[in-house]
Scaffold this motif. Structure first.
Motif, short mmCIF file in Angstrom:
data_model
loop_
_atom_site.label_atom_id
_atom_site.label_comp_id
_atom_site.label_asym_id
_atom_site.label_seq_id
_atom_site.Cartn_x
_atom_site.Cartn_y
_atom_site.Cartn_z
N VAL A 92 16.22 -1.66 7.84
CA VAL A 92 15.93 -1.63 9.25
C VAL A 92 15.01 -0.27 9.44
CG1 VAL A 92 16.74 -1.16 11.64
CG2 VAL A 92 17.93 -2.94 10.31
N LEU A 93 15.25 0.82 8.89
CA LEU A 93 14.41 2.04 8.98
C LEU A 93 13.08 1.70 8.31
CD1 LEU A 93 17.32 4.64 8.83
CD2 LEU A 93 16.11 3.73 10.83
N ASN B 133 9.11 0.79 10.24
CA ASN B 133 8.05 1.39 9.31
C ASN B 133 7.99 2.75 8.77
OD1 ASN B 133 5.71 0.28 8.35
ND2 ASN B 133 4.33 1.46 9.74
N LEU B 134 9.45 3.04 8.71
CA LEU B 134 9.36 4.43 7.99
C LEU B 134 9.32 4.23 6.33
CD1 LEU B 134 12.51 5.74 9.77
CD2 LEU B 134 10.00 6.29 10.37
N LEU B 135 9.20 2.92 5.89
CA LEU B 135 8.82 2.96 4.44
C LEU B 135 10.06 3.37 3.53
CD1 LEU B 135 5.18 3.35 4.41
CD2 LEU B 135 6.15 1.28 4.73
N VAL B 136 9.37 4.28 2.58
CA VAL B 136 10.68 4.77 1.69
C VAL B 136 11.52 5.72 2.22
CG1 VAL B 136 10.66 6.24 -0.44
CG2 VAL B 136 8.90 4.44 -0.37
N ASN C 252 1.02 -1.39 -0.04
CA ASN C 252 0.04 -0.11 -0.15
C ASN C 252 0.94 1.14 -0.03
OD1 ASN C 252 -2.26 -1.65 0.40
ND2 ASN C 252 -2.13 -1.77 2.56
N ALA C 253 1.84 1.27 -0.78
CA ALA C 253 2.66 2.35 -0.80
C ALA C 253 2.82 2.96 -2.18
CB ALA C 253 4.02 2.09 -0.45
N GLU C 254 1.62 2.97 -3.11
CA GLU C 254 1.53 3.47 -4.49
C GLU C 254 1.96 4.91 -4.80
OE1 GLU C 254 -0.84 1.83 -2.95
OE2 GLU C 254 -0.94 -0.16 -4.25
N VAL C 255 1.29 5.55 -3.89
CA VAL C 255 1.82 7.05 -3.67
C VAL C 255 3.17 7.41 -3.37
CG1 VAL C 255 1.01 9.39 -2.64
CG2 VAL C 255 -0.76 7.72 -3.27
N ALA C 256 3.54 6.96 -2.50
CA ALA C 256 4.87 7.17 -2.10
C ALA C 256 5.85 6.57 -3.18
CB ALA C 256 5.35 6.34 -0.80
#
Length: 494
Positions: free
Chosen positions: A434-435, A440-443, A295-299
């Motif tokens: 890791v980050l 959970n900092l994703l991109v 669920n990171a399409e926008v990012a």
């Protein structure tokens, strides 16, 4: 008899080197102020950097034009081309560009040492080594479709990508001529011809792409035909310029000496290829890791915009990398350690100043820059959130490539390759994972980790450069050019 000949050659080289160094000292003494000295060095830098930047913009733009016209053919065709160009073509491009950087070391130092005729021999040796490397890469492009299917790609897209990969085989071989001739011409500050050729190829590519894909509806075949022409046209011009009298001091015709000492050339080219590939693939890892988030399409859309901007800016940085490698190699070959150190200072200062301006620009306009590429407010907001990371990346990219150029000019490619392995793949990627995944900092997390890797690499290269004994590097450069020196059969009439 042999000892006396070698002794004569060494004596001649020593005299030339001392004379050049003395000329440099005289020049320094005649300069009235530090401003004038800085300006003179900057002019030498831009003679190399400006054509290099323009050429890289041209090469980058050729792919963008092709992608735009293929996008009008169909969405699946666009996906297939994006897949082939960003993964397979970039993979080969990184290897061949890196291997050509080995030629930049040899030509730059030989030209500085006054061994002008050796540049043509080195160029031909590099052609042979690059042809071998390109041929080894061919199976990747011949079997692109089954490779993509094995990786789980949709069958129709994989088949389209396989067809496009076959079209790109001539492009792969065009890189041999393009990169080696650029390094050869850059080392003697004669690369203005490259600007003229690139100025012709881009408009021609636009016209042919429109004619073949829009006017005559040849689709993908038309776009790929235009791409092959766009890549090869400047190469034909460069070859004709080199062999038809454009470089009379450095090109003495084809020779069997090109087949001599190929193994040392291959080792240096391989080290240079590894060094550059490790840097080129670093951003690819960022895209790969970001693509695995849920669920990171926008990012990810925002990331693609940021990387596109970063890619354009990187063309400027690569131009300064070329300038650094040429200036350092020339001065080391000339035997002028003082001039080499001063050149590093000027190039780094100039590149950093440009990076600082761009850093401020993207920090100030981070809320609006995304609308150049998209009308989606969510994507624009995500770009604004990523813009500080983009700005810091651009700032670091204004220093790191210059230091890589210093390494190329000095012949440190193998050392920097190990530095890249440690800083990028032992420090940067694990921290990013890791980050991004654990915290959970994703991109943003992945990008922060990779920025830390670049910081580590930059700091290490700064320390290496600062602590280098440049007088010793002059001695190493002279030993290198003397080891592969071949006596010129033509009288020194130039």
């Amino acid at each position: 008899m042999e000892d006396s000949t070698v002794g004569g050659i060494r004596e001649k080289l020593l005299v030339n080197t001392e004379a050049a160094a003395a000329a440099g000292d005289v020049e320094d003494e005649t300069i009235s102020s530090w401003k004038e000295r800085f300006w003179r060095e900057n002019k030498k830098i831009w003679v190399v950097a400006a054509p290099a930047i323009f050429t890289r913009f041209s090469t980058f733009g050729t792919g963008i034009i092709t992608q735009a016209f293929i996008g009008h053919v169909g969405s699946k065709e666009l996906a297939a081309f994006a897949l082939v160009s960003t993964v397979f073509l970039r993979f080969a491009q990184g290897i061949l560009l890196g291997m050509a950087n080995g030629l930049e070391t040899l030509c730059g130092q030989a030209y500085g040492a006054g061994q002008h005729h050796m540049l043509g021999i080195y160029l031909q040796r590099s052609w042979l080594v690059s042809i071998i490397a390109s041929t080894v890469l061919l199976p990747v492009f011949i079997f692109t479709a089954p490779i993509l299917r094995a990786l789980g790609q949709e069958k129709e897209i994989a088949e389209m990508a396989g067809t496009m990969a076959l079209w790109l085989i001539p492009v792969i071989y065009s890189f041999i001529v393009s990169y080696t001739c650029q390094m050869y011409l850059q080392s003697q500050s004669k690369n203005i011809i490259i600007i003229y050729l690139a100025s012709i190829s881009i408009p021609l590519h636009l016209f042919l792409s429109w004619l073949l894909t829009v006017r005559f509806h040849f689709g993908v075949s038309g776009a790929m035909t235009s791409t092959v022409v766009a890549f090869w046209l400047p190469n034909v011009g460069q070859i004709m310029y080199v062999i038809c009298g454009g470089c009379p001091r450095t090109w003495r015709g084809f020779t069997l000496l090109a087949f001599k000492d190929l193994w040392p050339i291959f080792k240096l080219s391989l080290s240079a290829g590894a060094m550059l590939c490790l840097e080129v693939w670093y951003n690819t890892v960022l895209v790969f890791l970001a693509g695995n988030f849920k669920n990171a399409e926008v990012a990810i859309d925002a990331l693609s915009i940021c990387l596109n901007i970063s890619g354009w800016e990187m063309m400027i940085s690569l131009g300064f990398m070329a300038a650094a490698s040429v200036r350092i190699a020339n001065e080391l070959g000339r035997g002028n350690a003082k001039a080499a150190k001063y050149s590093i200072t000027v190039i780094t200062t100039t590149s950093f100043a440009i990076g600082l301006v761009l850093f401020v620009f993207f920090m100030v306009f981070r809320g609006s820059v995304a609308y150049i590429f998209t009308e989606n407010r969510d994507v624009a907001s995500a770009v604004a959130q990523l813009s500080p990371l983009l700005a810091f990346s651009i700032l670091l990219n204004s220093v790191q490539p210059v230091l890589s150029g210093v390494a190329i000019g000095s012949g440190w490619q193998s050392v920097v390759a190990w530095v890249n392995v440690a800083s990028y793949y032992i420090v940067g990627v694990p921290i990013g994972i890791v980050l991004g995944y654990v915290y959970n900092l994703l991109v943003e997390g992945v990008w922060i980790g990779m920025l830390i890797g670049i910081v580590v690499q930059t700091v290490v290269l700064v320390v290496i450069t600062y602590r280098t004994d440049w007088d010793k590097q002059v001695s190493i450069a002279q030993k290198r050019v003397n080891r592969w020196f071949v006596k010129d059969e033509v009288d020194d009439a130039y």
